[in-house]
Motif scaffolding. Sequence first.
Motif, short mmCIF file in Angstrom:
data_model
loop_
_atom_site.label_atom_id
_atom_site.label_comp_id
_atom_site.label_asym_id
_atom_site.label_seq_id
_atom_site.Cartn_x
_atom_site.Cartn_y
_atom_site.Cartn_z
N LYS B 46 0.83 -1.20 0.00
CA LYS B 46 0.00 0.00 0.00
C LYS B 46 0.86 1.26 0.00
O LYS B 46 0.46 2.29 -0.54
CB LYS B 46 -0.93 0.00 1.21
CG LYS B 46 -2.13 -0.93 1.04
CD LYS B 46 -3.00 -0.84 2.27
CE LYS B 46 -4.40 -1.37 2.00
NZ LYS B 46 -5.28 -1.07 3.12
N LEU B 49 1.79 1.93 -3.49
CA LEU B 49 0.68 2.45 -4.30
C LEU B 49 0.26 3.85 -3.86
O LEU B 49 -0.56 4.49 -4.51
CB LEU B 49 -0.53 1.52 -4.17
CG LEU B 49 -0.39 0.16 -4.84
CD1 LEU B 49 -1.38 -0.82 -4.24
CD2 LEU B 49 -0.58 0.28 -6.34
N GLY B 50 0.80 4.28 -2.74
CA GLY B 50 0.36 5.60 -2.24
C GLY B 50 -0.95 5.53 -1.47
O GLY B 50 -1.54 6.57 -1.19
N LEU B 51 -1.42 4.34 -1.16
CA LEU B 51 -2.65 4.24 -0.38
C LEU B 51 -2.35 4.50 1.08
O LEU B 51 -3.09 5.20 1.77
CB LEU B 51 -3.28 2.84 -0.53
CG LEU B 51 -3.83 2.52 -1.92
CD1 LEU B 51 -4.29 1.06 -1.96
CD2 LEU B 51 -4.99 3.43 -2.26
N THR B 52 -1.26 3.91 1.55
CA THR B 52 -0.80 4.18 2.91
C THR B 52 0.36 5.15 2.82
O THR B 52 1.22 5.03 1.94
CB THR B 52 -0.35 2.86 3.56
OG1 THR B 52 -1.48 2.01 3.69
CG2 THR B 52 0.23 3.12 4.95
N ARG B 74 1.70 6.79 -10.12
CA ARG B 74 0.60 5.81 -10.10
C ARG B 74 0.11 5.46 -11.49
O ARG B 74 -0.51 4.43 -11.70
CB ARG B 74 -0.53 6.31 -9.22
CG ARG B 74 -0.19 6.04 -7.76
CD ARG B 74 -1.34 6.27 -6.88
NE ARG B 74 -1.59 7.69 -6.70
CZ ARG B 74 -2.51 8.16 -5.89
NH1 ARG B 74 -3.26 7.34 -5.21
NH2 ARG B 74 -2.67 9.45 -5.75
N PHE B 79 -3.26 -2.11 -10.01
CA PHE B 79 -3.36 -2.74 -8.70
C PHE B 79 -4.50 -3.73 -8.69
O PHE B 79 -5.58 -3.47 -9.20
CB PHE B 79 -3.56 -1.64 -7.65
CG PHE B 79 -3.81 -2.16 -6.26
CD1 PHE B 79 -2.96 -3.10 -5.68
CD2 PHE B 79 -4.89 -1.69 -5.52
CE1 PHE B 79 -3.18 -3.57 -4.40
CE2 PHE B 79 -5.11 -2.15 -4.23
CZ PHE B 79 -4.26 -3.09 -3.67
N PRO B 81 -6.41 -5.56 -5.68
CA PRO B 81 -6.48 -5.73 -4.22
C PRO B 81 -6.76 -7.17 -3.83
O PRO B 81 -7.14 -7.99 -4.67
CB PRO B 81 -7.63 -4.83 -3.80
CG PRO B 81 -8.35 -4.43 -5.02
CD PRO B 81 -7.53 -4.79 -6.22
N ARG B 83 -9.10 -8.50 -1.91
CA ARG B 83 -10.49 -8.88 -2.20
C ARG B 83 -11.05 -7.82 -3.11
O ARG B 83 -11.21 -6.67 -2.72
CB ARG B 83 -11.29 -8.97 -0.90
CG ARG B 83 -11.30 -10.40 -0.33
CD ARG B 83 -12.10 -10.48 0.94
NE ARG B 83 -13.35 -9.72 0.87
CZ ARG B 83 -13.58 -8.60 1.53
NH1 ARG B 83 -12.65 -8.08 2.31
NH2 ARG B 83 -14.74 -7.99 1.42
N VAL B 84 -11.34 -8.22 -4.32
CA VAL B 84 -11.87 -7.26 -5.29
C VAL B 84 -13.36 -7.09 -5.06
O VAL B 84 -14.06 -8.07 -4.79
CB VAL B 84 -11.62 -7.75 -6.73
CG1 VAL B 84 -11.99 -6.67 -7.72
CG2 VAL B 84 -10.17 -8.15 -6.90
N SER B 85 -13.83 -5.86 -5.10
CA SER B 85 -15.30 -5.69 -5.09
C SER B 85 -15.66 -4.46 -5.90
O SER B 85 -14.90 -3.49 -5.96
CB SER B 85 -15.82 -5.57 -3.66
OG SER B 85 -15.56 -4.29 -3.16
N PHE B 86 -16.79 -4.55 -6.54
CA PHE B 86 -17.29 -3.43 -7.32
C PHE B 86 -18.74 -3.19 -6.95
O PHE B 86 -19.38 -4.05 -6.35
CB PHE B 86 -17.20 -3.74 -8.82
CG PHE B 86 -15.80 -4.01 -9.28
CD1 PHE B 86 -14.91 -2.97 -9.47
CD2 PHE B 86 -15.38 -5.31 -9.51
CE1 PHE B 86 -13.61 -3.23 -9.87
CE2 PHE B 86 -14.09 -5.56 -9.93
CZ PHE B 86 -13.20 -4.52 -10.10
N SER B 87 -19.24 -2.01 -7.30
CA SER B 87 -20.65 -1.72 -7.04
C SER B 87 -21.53 -2.76 -7.72
O SER B 87 -21.36 -3.03 -8.91
CB SER B 87 -21.01 -0.34 -7.59
OG SER B 87 -20.71 0.61 -6.63
N PHE B 99 -13.09 2.60 -15.44
CA PHE B 99 -11.64 2.69 -15.24
C PHE B 99 -10.94 3.12 -16.53
O PHE B 99 -9.90 3.78 -16.48
CB PHE B 99 -11.09 1.36 -14.71
CG PHE B 99 -11.41 1.16 -13.26
CD1 PHE B 99 -10.67 1.82 -12.28
CD2 PHE B 99 -12.47 0.35 -12.86
CE1 PHE B 99 -10.97 1.65 -10.94
CE2 PHE B 99 -12.77 0.19 -11.52
CZ PHE B 99 -12.03 0.85 -10.56
N VAL B 144 -9.61 -5.17 -15.03
CA VAL B 144 -9.44 -3.74 -14.74
C VAL B 144 -7.96 -3.40 -14.65
O VAL B 144 -7.50 -2.39 -15.18
CB VAL B 144 -10.16 -3.38 -13.41
CG1 VAL B 144 -9.73 -1.99 -12.92
CG2 VAL B 144 -11.66 -3.41 -13.60
#
Lengths: 501, 310, 276
Positions: B46, B49-52, B74, B79, B81, B83-87, B99, B144
Amino acid sequence: MSSQIPKPVAAARSSGLLFLTAANLGLAPQALRCCPLPRTQHTTFKTLQVFLIALILFFTVSSASAATLDVGQGRRFDSIQSAIDAAHDGDKIRVNAGTYSGNLIIKKRLILEGANNPVLRGDGAGSVISIFADGCAVRGFTIEHSDGDLTREDSGILLKSSNNVIEDNQLRDILYGIYLFSSRANTIRSNRIHGRPELEEGDRGAGLHLWNSPDNIIEDNTISETRDGIYVQSCNGNQMRRNRVTKVRYGLHYMFSDANVFEDNFFSNNVAGAAIMYSNRIEFRRNAFVHNRGFSSFGILFQECNQLKAEDNYFVDNATGIFMEALRESSFRHNTIANNDVAIQMFSSADGNVFTENNFVDNLSPLQLIGRNTNTKWSENGRGNFWSDYDGYDLNGDERGDLPQKIQNVFEYLEGNHPRLRIYLDSPAAKAMAVAEKTFPILRGSGEVDSAPLMHPVPAHYEFSDARPVQRMNAGLMISSIMLAAVAGFVVWTNQRFRAR
Amino acid sequence: MSITASNLTKKFKDFVAVNDVSFKVERGETFALLGPNGSGKTTTLKCLLGLTLPTAGSVVVEGFDLQRSSRAARQQMSFVPQRVSFSEQLTGYEVLNFFARLRRVPRQRIDETISTPNFDFNGFFNKPVGEYSGGMIQRLGLAVACLPDAPVMVLDEPTASLDPGSAIQFREFLKSLKGKGKTVIFSSHMLPDVEQLADRVAIMVDGRLVALRHIAALREELSSTARMRVSVANIDSPIAEAAITAGATSAKLEGSSLVISARPEDRLEILRAIEVGGGKVQHFSTEELSLEDIYLKYVTASPEGATYPG
Amino acid sequence: MDTNAIRTIGRQELMINVRNRWTLVFAAVFGVLVLSISYFGMITGGSLGFQGFARTSASLLNMVLYIVPLVALVMGTLSFTSETSAGELLFAQPVTRGEILIGKFLGVFASIFTATVIGFGLAGVIIAAKAGPEGSLRYPTLVAYSLLLALIFLSLSALISAICRRKTKALGVALFAWFFFVLFYDLLVIGGTFLFKERTANSLIFGSLFGNPVDMVRVASLMTLNGKEIFGAGGAALLRFLGGETSSLIVLLIALSVWVIAPLIAAQQLLKRQDI
């Protein structure tokens, strides 16, 4: 044509006297100018003969009926003043269409009648018409351009005599419209008075100003943009009916005037529809006090008054419907007080008043009480008032609610003595306080209670249809609403649809 | 150099999640972060990736400093993750379209991406994600990630939530990325994955990078420490000494069996030496060294290791 | 600022919100309430037929003051605290956190806007049938103030989400914020005025308006819809306090803008320093 037939002898004597005087001064009597006189004969006999004939002629004319003097272009008189000068008591001066200048001073009992709406334009000094003789009539004129000095009563028509009739005139560009100065038993009817809107309100005069003038009848007049509509000071026993007053300070303003009656009048868009001050035993019925809006605007305002009687009036859409300070022993019955921001604003100096069978409908606040509770009776003989926000019930079916109506909730009660709190009017917090008061009756609130609230409104027939809100279609709003809803619907529809590859 | 992480440190209050971690990843290299749960792998990823936001240290991606030119840095990465999840309301196509727009990727890249055999959406492409199975969502996540064709692919525990079939498919997919010359960096706690896919492995324990090995060296190390368990009837005989002499790195008695660490090529020799030494071998088995053993090894090997308990 | 990113995120947010039940539920509830209020206000005209547009719009306003902040807070919080993994993927893209925030903000606002406009549009048809010329300015004003209120509470929901991070906690705080601004704040101020001397109490009341966007919108709308005299002497004193009508309007609009922008900036600053 005057309907009065003067007593022949008295009339003859006075006319003859006048005639003689005029003849001795060498002036030709204007009434006879139409008859050619033989001027070449100079014998005394001839003169006497002519004199006698003239005398006889004059007697027959003046005793049979009053004369009508025609004024206008190509008529016998080209100025009104010349006709007045020539006229005698009881004569009628008919003024034809056209614009006439000059102020008029009437000291004879005359009828001034405009045919086809002649315009009388004052010279800008003093009043346009001043009447000093009793029993005069002025009708059918447009009267304009008086002077502007409030202390000199500069008016369209200044009455300093009694028993006059002023009707069907239009007054404009005048300081006062019609000024009744110690003038009794006049009839002021169907005049239209429009003041000087360019002036500050305080610099204008009243549309109708009555000072020390009792027993007049004021009816069907229309007044706008003056200071007060009808100002009445120290005048008892006047009757005002069916007048319409708009865009003034006080539509009808009583000072120190007792036992007046006003009925069926319409007051709208004023600072106060009517202001009744220091006056007793005034009765008013079926008047409408509407759209009087502004930071301190009132349908009607009372100050130091006793024993008034208000019946079947309408107080609608005012900032405050009824304002009362030191109003005593007065009764309100069958009135409709609707859609005001505050229905009644009451100082605790109000004493011994009665409200019965009135309709209180959709007012933002029914009562604003400044000071302590009053001894106002909100019901009489078991009949209270109709309150549109009453949420009680009537189990025994006697048309009266079984629970008393607390006229003020706790917020309204607090707001009365802390006016800034009104900023929280209609806020959820104010409503929550009202609910809390109902749920926990320990909160001590207002003591103003209607113990016999009516379940249904008292029938009221509102006649002034133009005072209702304009209920027309607003095409622009309609179209834009439909379009907005359609666009939003389209946005929903396109976003609902899955975008396929 | 594709990715350079220098002195990355991340502290959460008084807990140090990543402790002074530095490494470099070559272009085209597949780099694995190996470590048990809670070892700081994910936090490190992370940070890349600049997330953390790291407490200290810096990251440079394809020449772009992550802090100073974060957008450009970036832009180089994709990336996936853990666990991938989408709407659930969006279709697979809409997700990809989103994307694609976000990264300004031309629309035909969507078609290119999903036409590769890795992504078989079975006609679900125009159905909302809510109707997808877990594996399909995972595949959509990979699609993606592939969309922008970025030079660096970052994957967090990519096989952790996959069923065995999908895991095999996924390994194929990673190999294909390698074939395209992508830099791949992924975290895992599973040794087989790392062994099969990675070129180099960084082993993390308690937030610290305890070892950085080429996969060949690791394999060597693993096998050198592979263990053999030998049951001997007469356990009192001096067989342990015999085993050591025959080339075992260690030999310990555990109950009625002798546990021996040795290189595979020496095992037969050691067994003979035990027999010769008088031991009566009844049964023997070999076991691969578990990950824990490796961690343990590195933890005990590192001087401050003991101060960071599990 | 990458407007492409903002637009893309906003559009997706609108799409998601239109497809999940919130927007439609809100549109339906709002539409039914607005329609019934305007129907009973305009068509039946109150008990005696004096009910004008001003009163109807005041009732509408009252409903707006309750519902719009609630909906904006809930929809905003749900959107700004999206699930971690979906969030991770989005935040790992080459877009700044500010762009994501603004994109989501605009997207959720667009969906509230859509729902609001459907409700107001339907009611507008009824109102337009009878409102006469006075509806032309007043009704759009009401709609505008409602949307402004939505913007403000959306902005607050962004801040709440940035502070709380977790969805359930953020929702709880959002509900509390709603309760606080709609009811509790005013009760506190009303109670507080009795503790102070008259002069202090007056400045407390007027000053307190700026601490609560619901109050500002309520006071401003009622003055526009019903006439500025609706608050009587209190209203006159307020206008004087703010330096007259024009300057009051300017002060009000500035204050409301601050209420939109400040929480958003605070949220952005928090977000910038946060780990996803």
